[in-house]
Design an enzyme around this catalytic site. Structure first.
Site, PDB file in Angstrom:
ATOM      1  CD  GLU A 363      -3.186  -1.589   1.379  1.00  0.00           C
ATOM      2  OE1 GLU A 363      -3.613  -0.132   1.755  1.00  0.00           O
ATOM      3  OE2 GLU A 363      -3.630  -1.554   1.478  1.00  0.00           O
TER       4      GLU A 363
HETATM    5  N1  CAA Z   1      -7.111  11.800  -4.509  1.00  0.00           N
HETATM    6  C1  CAA Z   1      -8.384  11.811  -5.847  1.00  0.00           C
HETATM    7  N2  CAA Z   1      -7.056  11.781  -6.999  1.00  0.00           N
HETATM    8  C2  CAA Z   1      -5.677  12.036  -6.775  1.00  0.00           C
HETATM    9  C3  CAA Z   1      -5.486  11.463  -5.593  1.00  0.00           C
HETATM   10  C4  CAA Z   1      -5.750  11.462  -4.114  1.00  0.00           C
HETATM   11  N3  CAA Z   1      -5.727  11.000  -3.086  1.00  0.00           N
HETATM   12  N4  CAA Z   1      -4.228  11.113  -5.526  1.00  0.00           N
HETATM   13  C5  CAA Z   1      -3.416  11.569  -6.769  1.00  0.00           C
HETATM   14  N5  CAA Z   1      -5.061  12.126  -7.969  1.00  0.00           N
HETATM   15  C6  CAA Z   1      -5.050  12.569  -8.852  1.00  0.00           C
HETATM   16  C7  CAA Z   1      -4.052  13.717  -8.895  1.00  0.00           C
HETATM   17  O1  CAA Z   1      -4.612  14.693  -8.618  1.00  0.00           O
HETATM   18  C8  CAA Z   1      -3.834  13.597 -10.610  1.00  0.00           C
HETATM   19  O2  CAA Z   1      -5.067  14.166 -11.029  1.00  0.00           O
HETATM   20  P1  CAA Z   1      -4.207  15.996 -12.049  1.00  0.00           P
HETATM   21  O3  CAA Z   1      -3.277  15.762 -13.295  1.00  0.00           O
HETATM   22  O4  CAA Z   1      -5.770  16.653 -13.056  1.00  0.00           O
HETATM   23  O5  CAA Z   1      -3.332  16.398 -11.061  1.00  0.00           O
HETATM   24  C9  CAA Z   1      -3.693  12.297 -11.089  1.00  0.00           C
HETATM   25  O6  CAA Z   1      -4.442  11.559 -10.127  1.00  0.00           O
HETATM   26  C10 CAA Z   1      -1.869  11.494 -10.996  1.00  0.00           C
HETATM   27  O7  CAA Z   1      -1.800  11.980  -9.418  1.00  0.00           O
HETATM   28  P2  CAA Z   1      -0.160  12.194  -9.601  1.00  0.00           P
HETATM   29  O8  CAA Z   1       0.492  13.312 -10.086  1.00  0.00           O
HETATM   30  O9  CAA Z   1       0.068  12.569  -8.059  1.00  0.00           O
HETATM   31  O10 CAA Z   1       0.403  10.412 -10.190  1.00  0.00           O
HETATM   32  P3  CAA Z   1       1.676   9.873  -9.505  1.00  0.00           P
HETATM   33  O11 CAA Z   1       2.690   9.350 -11.011  1.00  0.00           O
HETATM   34  O12 CAA Z   1       2.983  11.695  -9.246  1.00  0.00           O
HETATM   35  O13 CAA Z   1       2.208   9.407  -8.334  1.00  0.00           O
HETATM   36  C11 CAA Z   1       1.755   8.535  -6.474  1.00  0.00           C
HETATM   37  C12 CAA Z   1       1.477   9.522  -7.261  1.00  0.00           C
HETATM   38  C13 CAA Z   1       1.226   8.768  -4.700  1.00  0.00           C
HETATM   39  C14 CAA Z   1       3.282   8.314  -6.124  1.00  0.00           C
HETATM   40  C15 CAA Z   1       0.872   7.619  -6.578  1.00  0.00           C
HETATM   41  O14 CAA Z   1       1.665   6.715  -8.175  1.00  0.00           O
HETATM   42  C16 CAA Z   1       0.820   6.069  -5.827  1.00  0.00           C
HETATM   43  O15 CAA Z   1      -0.049   6.435  -4.119  1.00  0.00           O
HETATM   44  N6  CAA Z   1       2.004   4.744  -5.756  1.00  0.00           N
HETATM   45  C17 CAA Z   1       2.114   3.813  -4.659  1.00  0.00           C
HETATM   46  C18 CAA Z   1       0.867   2.984  -5.408  1.00  0.00           C
HETATM   47  C19 CAA Z   1       0.502   1.379  -4.082  1.00  0.00           C
HETATM   48  O16 CAA Z   1      -0.184   2.647  -2.469  1.00  0.00           O
HETATM   49  N7  CAA Z   1       0.011   0.584  -4.695  1.00  0.00           N
HETATM   50  C20 CAA Z   1       0.090  -0.147  -3.565  1.00  0.00           C
HETATM   51  C21 CAA Z   1      -1.320  -1.641  -3.984  1.00  0.00           C
HETATM   52  S1  CAA Z   1      -2.107  -1.807  -3.467  1.00  0.00           S
HETATM   53  C22 CAA Z   1      -1.680  -2.941  -2.033  1.00  0.00           C
HETATM   54  O17 CAA Z   1      -0.612  -3.252  -2.098  1.00  0.00           O
HETATM   55  C23 CAA Z   1      -2.773  -3.767  -1.608  1.00  0.00           C
HETATM   56  C24 CAA Z   1      -2.293  -5.139  -0.968  1.00  0.00           C
HETATM   57  O18 CAA Z   1      -1.636  -6.372  -1.363  1.00  0.00           O
HETATM   58  C25 CAA Z   1      -1.342  -4.849   0.754  1.00  0.00           C
END
Ligand code: CAA
Length: 379
Positions: A363
């Site tokens: 996550e």
């Molecule tokens: N709510 C709404 N919209 C969001 C948001 C949120 N929390 N976060 C980002 N967005 C939107 C942004 O506003 C953006 O839109 P605009 O272009 O209109 O501004 C768009 O989404 C893209 O966002 P970013 O430019 O911020 O994207 P990024 O490429 O820089 O990535 C990141 C951001 C935070 C690094 C994200 O990629 C991330 O969280 N990565 C980690 C993924 C993760 O947690 N994976 C876990 C897998 S699930 C798991 O692990 C389950 C399990 O097994 C237990």
């Protein structure tokens, strides 16, 4: 400001504590060793209402708050983090995602059995080349009119084989980047959907983690969650709450290790007295207790913000970042306090140490939490 739990919170906490002792503890070492999914235990957790804790009772949920959820997650994780990750994914990624963003028909069909614990859900975002960099989805959902043609591979999917309902994130309009991504509800048994090999993991070995393969899977349009292109925002918003669950899991692993280390240090004698009376050990316990308490406050604050309907993205990432670091440190110290006994399975702390590591990875890694937190600060 009120630091006291309600009577109801305390009752739920006690119920989870009892369940962990009577249902999870027996067999936890064997399940870890044999990588055996806790199927019976998860079924019972469903009967207790722990698989859809925060879901409205009209969709078969228990209608509880996020504070109750973290109390349960902490208690279960003290004993068996493999079982608690199943609870966490089902509650805060799958059930929450559906309740918050799915339409009524989807809630009727998919949320109800998940919240009742009759079915298990999986959240499918990660790919071989899209873990931290979640926007670079290679799985495609081609718009074919009344259905999507789904192709690609998902990796490290928790509940990969035990689930029946999968929320799959896929790219529909590559030219639109993150705004071209969709979230689709995929059912086990759909033609072209296969579950790959089970991962042989360092920790949380009782949970089943698999890769998933989609080859020309026809997913009806009605299975898309939200508007066209909402999939990435859906995943990010859902993960905000998921991180509270994992933070609570990390807290539970840390406090489980602390409880075992404290008990052991009072029983084990060296140089004529219990090792807890040696300052070298007593100071370790003091540091562990202080850090665990700080983690607990961050976790509860994030849950409280969610319950109040206030923004909690920053708080949930802070809680996960800190609690997972505390889990790692506390479990290493617990093994150290146990000395040679800590290195063997019967004493449980080596498993907790192995389980702690994943809380810094899934996550969103600790580094990703810092991305989220710093963006919120600098916004
Ligand atoms: N709510 C709404 N919209 C969001 C948001 C949120 N929390 N976060 C980002 N967005 C939107 C942004 O506003 C953006 O839109 P605009 O272009 O209109 O501004 C768009 O989404 C893209 O966002 P970013 O430019 O911020 O994207 P990024 O490429 O820089 O990535 C990141 C951001 C935070 C690094 C994200 O990629 C991330 O969280 N990565 C980690 C993924 C993760 O947690 N994976 C876990 C897998 S699930 C798991 O692990 C389950 C399990 O097994 C237990």
């Amino acid at each position: 400001m009120d630091f006291q739990f309600s009577e109801e919170h305390l009752m739920i906490q006690q119920a989870a504590r009892d369940f962990a002792q009577t249902e999870l503890k027996p067999g936890v070492i064997e399940r870890d060793e044999q990588q055996k999914f806790p199927a019976e235990q998860v079924k019972k957790l469903g009967e207790l209402g722990f698989m859809g804790m925060m879901v409205d009772p009209k969709y078969n949920g228990a209608g509880l708050d996020a504070i109750s959820y973290v109390l349960v997650m902490e208690e279960l994780s003290k004993i068996d983090a493999s079982a608690s990750v199943v609870v966490s994914v089902n509650n805060s990624l799958v059930c929450y995602g559906l309740e918050a963003y799915a339409n009524e028909a989807q809630k009727e069909k998919y949320l109800k059995p998940l919240a009742a614990g009759e079915k298990i859900g999986a959240f499918c975002l990660s790919e071989p080349e899209a873990g931290s960099d979640a926007t670079s989805q290679h799985t495609t959902a081609k718009d074919m009119g009344d259905y999507y043609l789904l192709n690609g591979t998902k990796n490290w999917i928790t509940n990969g084989n035990s689930a029946s309902t999968y929320l799959v994130i896929a790219q529909t309009h590559p030219e639109k980047g993150s705004h071209g991504i969709n979230a689709l509800i995929v059912e086990k048994g759909m033609e072209g959907f296969t579950v790959g090999a089970k991962e042989n993991k360092l920790g949380i070995r009782g949970s089943d983690t698999h890769s998933l393969m989609f080859t020309d899977v026809k997913v009806p349009k009605e299975n898309r969650i939200g508007e066209d292109g909402f999939g990435f925002a859906f995943a990010m918003k859902t993960l905000e709450g998921g991180r509270i669950g994992i933070a609570a899991q990390a807290l539970g692993i840390a406090s489980g290790a602390f409880e075992l280390a404290t008990q052991y240090s009072k029983e084990r004698k060296t140089f004529g007295k219990p090792i807890s009376e040696h300052q070298a050990i007593a100071f370790k316990l003091a540091d562990m207790a202080t850090e665990i308490e700080a983690a607990r406050l961050l976790v509860l604050k994030a849950a409280w913000l969610k319950d109040q309907g206030l923004p909690y993205a920053q708080a949930s990432s802070m809680a996960k970042l800190f609690a997972s670091e505390v889990a790692m440190k506390a479990t290493v110290e617990a093994v150290q306090i146990h000395g040679g006994y800590g290195f063997v399975k019967e004493y449980h702390v080596e498993r907790l140490m192995r389980d702690a590591k994943i809380t810094q990875i899934y996550e969103g890694t600790s580094e990703i939490q810092k991305v989220v937190i710093s963006r919120e600060i600098l916004r």
